[in-house]
Write an enzyme that holds these catalytic residues in place. Sequence first.
Site: not given
Ligand SMILES: Cc1ncc(COP(=O)(O)O)c(C=O)c1O
Length: 391
Positions: A190
Amino acid sequence: LSYEVKFQEEAFLPFSKPTISQEAIGDVVECLNSGWITSGPKVQKFEEALGAYLGAPYVLSLTSATAGLFLALKALDLRPGDEVITTSLTFVATLNTIVHAGGKPVLVDIDKTYNMDVKQIEQVISSRTRAIMPVHFTGLSVNLDPIYALTKKHHLHVIEDAAQAIGSGYKNKKIGSFGDMQVFSFHPNKNMTTIEGGCIALRDEELFKKLKHLRFHGIDRDAFNRFSKSGSQHYDVVEAGYKYNMPDVHAALGLHQLASLDSFIEKRKSLAKNYMDAFKGWSQITLPQLPSYDHDHSWHLFSVLIHPEESGVTRDQFIEEMKKFNIGTGLHYQPVHLFTYYQDMFGFYKGEFPVAERVTNRIVSLPLFPTMSTKDQERVIQAMAKIFKRG
Ligand SMILES: Cc1ncc(COP(=O)(O)O)c(C=O)c1O
């Protein structure tokens, strides 16, 4: 296809790479040596800094955005059969968390920007709809005004999946500074990272208290307050909560990342502009399509569509060809409605969301990260010119 060997001799260029300073590493080590490594003073400082950056009165740091989406949904106390409207072009966590919280995902198609087609939402609102979950895909904000107008009219909640959108803006406002709840991710690819991590930004004090309890076993006080010299070890449990607190070691990294976030985004913007300029007029790809409403794109991803008819390669072949040049790419994402579980459980079917299906068959994310050099970017552009036989 065969290419010149010199490309293959260059180091692998990943599609994404975190930027971590020696100062940050020093602070992480210092935290590890400090005797307090889980949630405590660093987390408190990080949440304050996030609040100041986002313009949000309440911020809860967490172990991931997945945890954040789940807690935000859990706080709505969904009853079986309650529906949450979102998009198929997202990471599966968006829909998985709806299921975990006891809800039923309802989908709309996307538009040319890859974000959910806001015009389709009202048609799928039913008496069971409880919330809308817009996903700010690639760091481009969804058109939020019509969504908040709808949720006001139909008395619904909004949980913005802002996993990809820290630092993004909508109509001169930062995502996270207005609206109901916004969930951000600090996963390594990210725009800023805490290794794994995430947060929820919100404005409602009662909801904040509820989420705080849900974050940590339903316990009514923080561990640091219980175990520090001034604290008392007694506590009460007000809900059967979960265990999603961010450790101080992660927050130590997050504080540095947040301080650099705007400069990271500036670099991403400049790389995105270079790609836009370099690929202008290339019939083999479609460049990211920007909406007409005012927005500030944080360019988490630079995703293009590969057209096999014009380019001679499918998206999957393109990914393989890029590997021959030692260049990584990203596939964001396979459409969630075509996964076995979602078809079996919710009856989604092929052909149901044609725009999302066409896009997800063709989409690929090109390398984009703050330490990527002009030379790296030139390598990507030249490799693509060769694959597409542009001379
Ligand atoms: C659109 C979206 N939602 C949720 C997530 C989940 O994030 P995390 O890996 O911090 O749980 C991601 C991660 O890639 C994402 O791109």
